[in-house]
Design a protein around this motif. Structure first.
Motif, short mmCIF file in Angstrom:
data_model
loop_
_atom_site.label_atom_id
_atom_site.label_comp_id
_atom_site.label_asym_id
_atom_site.label_seq_id
_atom_site.Cartn_x
_atom_site.Cartn_y
_atom_site.Cartn_z
N ALA A 276 -3.73 -46.34 32.55
CA ALA A 276 -4.92 -47.50 32.71
C ALA A 276 -6.20 -47.23 32.74
O ALA A 276 -7.05 -48.18 31.83
CB ALA A 276 -4.19 -48.25 34.01
N ALA A 280 -8.59 -48.82 29.84
CA ALA A 280 -9.93 -49.74 30.41
C ALA A 280 -11.16 -49.16 29.84
O ALA A 280 -12.08 -50.18 29.48
CB ALA A 280 -9.61 -49.84 31.99
N THR A 281 -11.35 -47.93 29.89
CA THR A 281 -12.58 -47.47 29.55
C THR A 281 -12.86 -47.47 28.08
O THR A 281 -13.88 -47.68 27.54
CB THR A 281 -12.67 -45.87 29.91
N PHE A 284 -13.96 -50.97 27.24
CA PHE A 284 -14.96 -51.29 27.57
C PHE A 284 -16.31 -50.70 26.55
O PHE A 284 -17.33 -51.21 26.25
CB PHE A 284 -15.46 -50.53 29.04
#
Length: 303
Positions: A276, A280-281, A284
């Motif tokens: 996760a 997520a990074t 981004f």
């Protein structure tokens, strides 16, 4: 209702990532049937036949390639060979979801390598996201120095990292190759290189009889990897890269489902948390890159 170019590109990207993951599942299913190098040769033969036909139909072989691009294609092929070896070796011995999760760090490593080696601008927010993303990779790998000797870390965990490094170099090479060089030429060179490596490697181990099940798995691997190539090219040509790229994380969802259904594997909580964080990074980083690209377009104002 007609689909927009971005929606069509997103669907193609999801299809591409799913197809590549299904290819991985087919290859992993061969791990107890035939040796790695033999599997590489047999799968590569089908891929080369397809790519060669497509290149011939499109007139790719008539394109003149500059010396600089020849060297870059050669380097890209070399690291593609290394990536195939390290990735498949790890895939044969580790859960498919774990291997796929670590590969999701590629947007982070490519962004970092682009800044270090190509001088591409990367702000502090993306650099911070990259560092956080690498902490997710550590959670998935669980090196003994941090998690103890019984963490499950093995030489094949290192192989996955080496595969990520090789694919990062491969993608950097692709960025430097002239746009005049057809994509089919680059893909075909890589496929021929991988097959040649497989042929040489297969001389070190006896070939095994190919059972009916192995033929089906090889046929599936060839079919899905060709489908992945087709869908990936269609994805890049259908929509904006900044919109389409995040859908590459479909491969992790597919790997989780295939790991559970086909191999009866489900990652533990630390692996899921690490995955996760990486996703997520990565999302981004892709978002920030898209914003930066918009700012650089003349006459375009962000709100």
């Amino acid at each position: 209702m007609a689909l927009s170019d971005n929606t069509r590109g997103a669907l193609f990207m999801m299809g591409s990532m799913t197809a590549f993951t299904l290819n991985d599942a087919c290859m992993k299913s061969l791990s107890g049937e035939i040796p790695l190098f033999q599997a590489l040769v047999l799968r590569s033969f089908a891929v080369i036949m397809f790519l060669g036909y497509m290149a011939w139909r499109s007139g790719t072989f008539r394109t003149r390639i500059e010396r600089k691009d020849q060297m870059l294609i050669a380097l890209r092929t070399a690291v593609e060979i290394a990536a195939a070896f390290f990735f498949l070796s790890a895939l044969f011995h580790l859960p498919i979801a774990d291997v796929t999760a670590i590969l999701q760090a590629l947007p982070l490593t490519v962004t970092l390598a682009g800044a270090v080696f190509l001088g591409e601008a990367v702000g502090w927010k993306r650099l911070l996201a990259i560092l956080v993303g690498f902490s997710g990779v550590i959670l998935i790998l669980r090196p003994p120095l941090l998690f103890g000797e019984d963490s499950g870390f093995s030489i094949y965990s290192i192989y996955v990292l080496l595969a990520v490094a090789c694919v990062t170099v491969r993608d950097l090479c692709a960025r430097r190759i002239s746009v005049a060089v057809p994509s089919m030429t680059i893909a075909l060179a890589a496929a021929v290189g991988v097959m040649a490596f497989g042929v040489v490697g297969s001389l070190t181990q006896p070939w095994q009889p190919v059972s009916t099940a192995s033929v089906l798995w090889l046929g599936g691997a060839s079919f899905f990897v060709i489908g992945g190539y087709i869908f990936s090219v269609s994805a890049m040509r259908s929509g904006e890269i900044g919109f389409v790229a995040p859908f590459r994380y479909t491969s992790l969802v597919a790997a989780l489902l295939l790991g559970l259904i086909v191999f009866d594997d489900w990652p533990d909580q630390l692996t899921l948390l690490g995955s996760a964080i990486v996703v997520a990074t990565g999302l981004f980083t892709l978002y920030r890159e898209r914003q930066t690209t918009k700012r650089q377009r003349p006459g375009l104002r962000l709100r």
